[in-house]
Design a protein around this motif. Structure first.
Motif, mmCIF file in Angstrom:
data_model
loop_
_atom_site.group_PDB
_atom_site.id
_atom_site.type_symbol
_atom_site.label_atom_id
_atom_site.label_comp_id
_atom_site.label_asym_id
_atom_site.label_seq_id
_atom_site.Cartn_x
_atom_site.Cartn_y
_atom_site.Cartn_z
ATOM 1 N N ILE A 196 46.526 55.682 72.749
ATOM 2 C CA ILE A 196 47.511 56.101 71.752
ATOM 3 C C ILE A 196 48.881 55.556 72.138
ATOM 4 N N PRO A 197 49.597 54.899 71.213
ATOM 5 C CA PRO A 197 50.923 54.375 71.552
ATOM 6 C C PRO A 197 51.845 55.474 72.068
ATOM 7 N N VAL A 198 52.536 55.182 73.172
ATOM 8 C CA VAL A 198 53.468 56.150 73.741
ATOM 9 C C VAL A 198 54.650 56.377 72.796
ATOM 10 N N LEU A 210 56.210 42.690 75.538
ATOM 11 C CA LEU A 210 55.270 42.101 74.588
ATOM 12 C C LEU A 210 53.896 42.760 74.645
ATOM 13 N N GLU A 211 53.874 44.012 75.059
ATOM 14 C CA GLU A 211 52.636 44.782 74.969
ATOM 15 C C GLU A 211 52.981 46.217 74.601
ATOM 16 N N THR A 212 52.080 46.880 73.914
ATOM 17 C CA THR A 212 52.310 48.243 73.469
ATOM 18 C C THR A 212 51.855 49.217 74.546
ATOM 19 N N ASN A 237 56.217 62.730 63.240
ATOM 20 C CA ASN A 237 55.734 63.264 64.510
ATOM 21 C C ASN A 237 54.401 62.616 64.879
ATOM 22 N N LYS A 238 54.079 62.710 66.141
ATOM 23 C CA LYS A 238 52.917 61.977 66.656
ATOM 24 C C LYS A 238 51.613 62.421 65.995
ATOM 25 N N ARG A 239 51.447 63.715 65.783
ATOM 26 C CA ARG A 239 50.191 64.196 65.186
ATOM 27 C C ARG A 239 50.021 63.646 63.775
ATOM 28 N N CYS A 276 55.499 45.317 69.246
ATOM 29 C CA CYS A 276 56.614 45.242 68.300
ATOM 30 C C CYS A 276 57.348 46.581 68.213
ATOM 31 N N LYS A 277 58.666 46.523 68.363
ATOM 32 C CA LYS A 277 59.496 47.731 68.319
ATOM 33 C C LYS A 277 60.253 47.855 66.998
#
Length: 295
Positions: A261-263, A253-255, A270-272, A212-213
């Motif tokens: 960890i999701p790209v 339809l895939e993460t 932020n990612k952290r 899901c985006k």
């Protein structure tokens, strides 16, 4: 505008999805549109006028373009004009130009799979400095297809205010300022990292496993419902990000993940920080969120 503004709907390289979307709009809203505007030409809806009649017009109040544009001579429409030539003729007559859908806005799926790179969005081919009648830069309504309310809202706003506030992608801010994630009925599952077990279920978040985006997609889909009833995520289908300029992406339809960890992470964090919050959330188990909504 004291007269009924003249609307011309021009179709280029398209699947007609935005036309079908317009026809699915709320009946009272569509009736209001027809009473407030003169739909001079639409290839699927008007019978008394043709594209030749449009070419003879002196002025067009609203030129709505559905579909991508090509400079290739293999696309002929009328009198040996190709799509780009027709676009330039019509654009010089228009007060407002609205690119309806992702294909018209930036080429969409057609541009993604076209090798010669001659299929593009309307804005890529037009030189605004040569369009003396244009009252505002080209407006992009991204989506595949566009929500019918976005079309009507844009037209009525321009009719009443003559200008509309746009973001950096030339999309109306009122429509695209937020994310599809806002208003999603699955937000509590998202916060506590409770994932849906499969598609089509009412329970669980679709972000971490199902691609899901919604947290990265600018639109108001979950606040202005389709057919006043539903959205993809409410029906158990992930948002595929169709209003963004990188649509369509592969494996929608895939993460996509890197070492689990999701790209791509939600916009605005932020990612952290996201990974820290996600780790904390996963240490809790909310019994209510791990049950069926309706037994």
């Amino acid at each position: 505008m004291t007269h009924k503004p003249k609307v011309v709907w021009f179709q280029a390289i398209t699947c007609n999805g935005n036309t079908h979307s317009l026809l699915s709009s709320n009946s009272s809203r569509f009736e209001l549109f027809l009473n407030s505007f003169e739909l001079f030409y639409h290839p699927s809806l008007t019978t008394e006028t043709s594209l030749k009649d449009v070419l003879n017009l002196e002025n067009i109040d609203f030129l709505l373009i559905e579909g991508a544009i090509s400079s290739s001579s293999e696309y002929f429409t009328i009198s040996d004009y190709n799509l780009l030539e027709l676009l330039n003729i019509l654009a010089k007559k228009a007060s407002y130009i609205i690119s309806v859908g992702s294909c018209a806005s930036y080429g969409g799926i057609h541009a993604k799979f076209e090798e010669d790179n001659c299929i593009k969005g309307v804005e890529n081919y037009l030189d605004n400095t040569k369009l003396n009648n244009l009252k505002q830069e080209v407006i992009n309504l991204t989506g595949c297809p566009v929500h019918p309310e976005w079309i009507l809202q844009t037209l009525f706003t321009l009719k009443e205010n003559r200008k509309i506030s746009l973001d950096e992608k030339h999309r109306p801010k009122e429509i695209y300022y937020g994310l599809a994630h806002h208003g999603c009925t699955r937000n509590e599952y998202f916060e506590w990292k409770v994932e849906a077990k499969s598609f089509g279920l009412k329970e669980g978040c679709l972000f971490y496993e199902q691609g899901c985006k919604g947290p990265m997609t600018h639109s108001n889909c979950n606040r202005v419902l389709w057919n006043d009833v539903n959205t993809k995520t409410r029906a158990g289908m992930p948002c595929i990000g169709c209003t963004e300029f990188d649509f369509p992406t592969s494996n929608m339809l895939e993460t996509k993940k890197n070492m689990g960890i999701p790209v791509h992470i939600p916009l605005g964090i932020n990612k952290r920080a996201y990974l820290t919050l996600a780790g904390v959330a996963k240490t809790f188990k909310i019994d209510r969120l791990n049950k069926k909504l309706i037994e």
